[in-house]
Motif scaffolding. Structure first.
Motif, mmCIF file in Angstrom:
data_model
loop_
_atom_site.group_PDB
_atom_site.id
_atom_site.type_symbol
_atom_site.label_atom_id
_atom_site.label_comp_id
_atom_site.label_asym_id
_atom_site.label_seq_id
_atom_site.Cartn_x
_atom_site.Cartn_y
_atom_site.Cartn_z
ATOM 1 N N LEU A 1 3.256 1.477 -11.791
ATOM 2 C CA LEU A 1 2.054 1.540 -10.961
ATOM 3 C C LEU A 1 1.267 0.229 -11.074
ATOM 4 C CD1 LEU A 1 -0.461 4.528 -10.992
ATOM 5 C CD2 LEU A 1 -1.268 2.219 -11.348
ATOM 6 N N ALA A 2 1.094 -0.250 -12.314
ATOM 7 C CA ALA A 2 0.305 -1.458 -12.541
ATOM 8 C C ALA A 2 0.984 -2.686 -11.954
ATOM 9 C CB ALA A 2 0.069 -1.644 -14.041
ATOM 10 N N LEU B 1 -0.482 -6.115 -5.276
ATOM 11 C CA LEU B 1 -1.464 -5.773 -4.247
ATOM 12 C C LEU B 1 -2.738 -6.595 -4.422
ATOM 13 C CD1 LEU B 1 -1.794 -3.723 -1.891
ATOM 14 C CD2 LEU B 1 -2.841 -2.165 -3.537
ATOM 15 N N MET B 2 -3.171 -6.752 -5.680
ATOM 16 C CA MET B 2 -4.359 -7.563 -5.969
ATOM 17 C C MET B 2 -4.184 -9.000 -5.480
ATOM 18 S SD MET B 2 -5.268 -6.358 -9.859
ATOM 19 C CE MET B 2 -6.027 -7.943 -10.166
ATOM 20 N N ALA B 3 -3.009 -9.570 -5.775
ATOM 21 C CA ALA B 3 -2.762 -10.960 -5.399
ATOM 22 C C ALA B 3 -2.816 -11.141 -3.886
ATOM 23 C CB ALA B 3 -1.407 -11.408 -5.938
ATOM 24 N N ARG B 4 -2.196 -10.210 -3.158
ATOM 25 C CA ARG B 4 -2.193 -10.326 -1.706
ATOM 26 C C ARG B 4 -3.589 -10.075 -1.134
ATOM 27 N NH1 ARG B 4 0.947 -12.978 1.669
ATOM 28 N NH2 ARG B 4 2.519 -12.574 0.051
ATOM 29 N N ASN C 1 0.827 -1.208 0.000
ATOM 30 C CA ASN C 1 0.000 0.000 0.000
ATOM 31 C C ASN C 1 0.859 1.255 0.000
ATOM 32 O OD1 ASN C 1 -2.817 -0.687 -0.038
ATOM 33 N ND2 ASN C 1 -2.562 -1.601 1.972
ATOM 34 N N PHE C 2 1.938 1.224 0.756
ATOM 35 C CA PHE C 2 2.853 2.364 0.804
ATOM 36 C C PHE C 2 3.423 2.634 -0.591
ATOM 37 C CE2 PHE C 2 6.899 4.438 1.266
ATOM 38 C CZ PHE C 2 6.724 5.336 2.311
ATOM 39 N N GLU C 3 3.898 1.580 -1.251
ATOM 40 C CA GLU C 3 4.515 1.731 -2.566
ATOM 41 C C GLU C 3 3.482 2.112 -3.621
ATOM 42 O OE1 GLU C 3 7.622 1.872 -5.289
ATOM 43 O OE2 GLU C 3 7.602 1.800 -3.096
ATOM 44 N N GLN C 4 2.267 1.574 -3.509
ATOM 45 C CA GLN C 4 1.232 1.893 -4.492
ATOM 46 C C GLN C 4 0.902 3.377 -4.476
ATOM 47 O OE1 GLN C 4 0.040 -0.147 -6.744
ATOM 48 N NE2 GLN C 4 -1.260 1.417 -7.647
ATOM 49 N N ASN D 1 3.816 6.135 -19.876
ATOM 50 C CA ASN D 1 3.574 4.688 -19.944
ATOM 51 C C ASN D 1 4.489 3.937 -18.981
ATOM 52 O OD1 ASN D 1 1.532 4.829 -21.807
ATOM 53 N ND2 ASN D 1 2.838 4.422 -23.571
ATOM 54 N N SER D 2 5.749 4.387 -18.888
ATOM 55 C CA SER D 2 6.698 3.745 -17.986
ATOM 56 C C SER D 2 6.243 3.895 -16.538
ATOM 57 C CB SER D 2 8.091 4.357 -18.171
ATOM 58 O OG SER D 2 9.000 3.851 -17.220
#
Length: 545
Positions: free
Chosen positions: A255-256, A262-265, A211-214, A249-250
């Motif tokens: 971000l993605a 994050l989604m997986a966790r 979450n911090f990195e996102q 885009n980079s």
């Protein structure tokens, strides 16, 4: 984690205790009171379930209808308490957010910390995002989790008694004998919830750094978009759409990538929490079913036990269901704490700021052995051995591009923290006009009045200043909010000169402030400044002739 907890407690205690205002305490009391009302209505609903389902078992039509009216009263109380609990929580959120935002704005904008903090290596990214978004997230998460914890605690205290009493009628067979274990359902719940909380932490602890990195990568992407918006004309003239697209885009790809992690966790945690929640729905019924079918417990008590079990399970499992929000709160608090530390460190740096010297009434500037260093403090960017200027005197700093003229300007102005030397004055008002003129948000009058407010300058005086610098065509657009965006570089520099005429500084530093204009216009504006500001000390930078 300990430092994060201290920071969170500091933001909370300062708001509720140090402000010494009744509003925060009244709002907090209102939120808690409404939450207690919700729990009280839920307790009443639990007892109602016993009476309602018992009326069904007894086929008592009169009691069945009466219980519907009882339900309406309980539901009305529950709805009212729920709605007002959310209403007062929202009120407390904006009030607390306002206070926390002002705290960070004061720290960010004081003594040019917003500039000095950027010079630090590894400084916190996107402070604007921290102030705009993270203050809101911190407050909303703290209120949500705190109110939920209060509700869980009161719920636990209210329903555990009901469950304990019901447990006395639940025998278990041990070594061929039926025994009654006091509070059996309660102890099963405690073990069940403790195991669930431990497993939730093991699965979800990776959410905190993710979450911090996102949030950091979201800020980087948004900053890239803002850069394109703020420099749209220059990018269009350079036909830079393609490289800007590659950079954006980079940033979005980074971000993605974190988003997928994050989604997986979150998927793993959601699988567990949903399985945990649904598996607990029928545990009390499985435990009590044999007793019910044997006639040892009535249907109403059977349903009441299931409801009480669910309430206690929810209270004991509070941290399981709130784990994702709790991880976001920890990440938000970390970001705010880091920003506060960065700004605090920037504030502690001893810059070469002009010192107060009130001896004599004549404005005077004294500089001796001024050295402007790079952030590593190893290399010298510019130096000035000696300079003494009195009211109305001028000085020119000449040199080729890259010779350190602008660095000296920063040192003299006192905003560069890595300057050494003696800079003293009794000047009260200093104004620096850089090569790239800054325009604040607002109308044309806001721009020409800056750094004063538009209310400090009369319209006719602002219009006269615009005419004097060659912008007579703009005087009818003084209150237009879009005209500034359409001005050319030369027109913006003329506007900044008009700003100096209105501000009337004791010290005016022109850092190639008219370089976008032709030589004749530069001379005209220079003569205008000297004519209109005869008592102002003027320092000007220019290329070597």
């Amino acid at each position: 984690m300990r430092s994060v907890s201290r920071a969170g407690l500091r933001y909370a205690s300062s708001y509720f205790l140090e402000t010494w205002k009744l509003v925060p305490l009244i709002l907090l009391a209102a939120v808690i009171a409404c939450q207690l009302g919700v729990v009280a209505a839920q307790v009443a609903m639990n007892y109602w379930r016993n009476d309602f389902f018992q009326s069904l078992q007894d086929k008592n039509w009169t009691e069945f209808v009466r219980q519907f009216w009882v339900y309406i009263l309980i539901a009305a109380a529950l709805i009212t308490a729920t709605v007002y609990q959310k209403y007062f929580a929202q009120w407390l959120t904006i009030h607390w957010r306002d206070w926390l935002t002002q705290r960070f704005l004061d720290l960010w904008l004081a003594n040019a910390n917003f500039y000095r903090a950027r010079l630090k290596p590894k400084s916190e990214d996107n402070p604007d995002q921290r102030i705009a978004e993270d203050t809101y997230k911190f407050v909303s998460h703290v209120i949500s989790i705190s109110v939920g914890l209060v509700g869980a605690t009161v719920t636990l205290g209210s329903f555990v008694t009901i469950l304990w009493i019901i447990s006395q009628s639940v025998p278990v067979t041990l070594f061929g004998e039926e025994r009654v274990i006091p509070g059996l359902l309660v102890w099963i719940l405690v073990l069940y919830s403790a195991a669930g909380t431990l497993l939730a932490h093991m699965i979800g602890r990776r959410l905190i750094p993710l979450n911090f990195e996102q949030d950091r990568r979201e800020g980087d992407f948004r900053f890239g978009l803002m850069r394109v918006r703020d420099n749209a004309e220059e990018i269009a003239l350079l036909n830079g759409g393609a490289p800007e697209r590659r950079e954006l885009n980079s940033r979005f790809k980074m971000l993605a990538e974190n988003w997928y992690a994050l989604m997986a966790r979150q998927k793993m945690l959601n699988f567990f929490t949903e399985a945990y929640k649904h598996s607990s729905l029928y545990i009390p019924y499985l435990l009590l079913a044999p007793l019910y079918f044997s006639g040892g417990i009535q249907f109403g008590a059977f349903m009441q036990a299931g409801s009480a079990f669910a309430q206690v399970r929810g209270a004991l499992s509070f941290f399981v269901t709130a784990y994702e929000e709790l991880s976001e709160l920890i990440a938000v608090t970390q970001r705010l704490s880091r920003l506060e530390n960065d700004l605090g460190t920037a504030q502690e740096i001893e810059p070469c700021i002009p010192s107060e010297n009130r001896e004599g009434d004549v404005p005077r500037l004294h500089i001796a052995q001024l050295r402007v260093l790079d952030p590593t403090e190893r290399d010298t960017l510019g130096q000035l051995e000696s300079l003494n200027l009195a009211r109305g005197e001028e000085f020119k700093i000449a040199g080729p591009s890259g010779s350190g003229k602008t660095s000296l300007v920063k040192g003299i102005a006192g905003i560069w923290p890595y300057a050494r030397g003696d800079v003293a004055s009794n000047l009260e008002r200093t104004l620096v006009l850089p090569q790239r003129a800054y325009m604040p948000l607002g109308t044309l009058k806001d721009a020409v009045s800056y750094p004063m407010t538009r209310d400090e300058v009369d319209d006719d005086i602002a219009q006269a200043a615009l005419r004097d610098v060659g912008l007579a065509a703009l005087v009818d657009n003084l209150h237009d909010k879009t005209i500034v965006e359409r001005l050319s570089g030369g027109e913006l520099q003329r506007l900044s000169v008009a700003r100096a005429l209105l501000y009337k500084p004791d010290l005016l530093i022109l850092d190639e402030a008219t370089s976008a204009l032709e030589w004749t216009a530069q001379c005209q504006l220079g003569n205008l400044v000297r004519e209109r500001l005869p008592d102002t000390i003027i320092i000007e930078t220019s290329h070597a002739e």
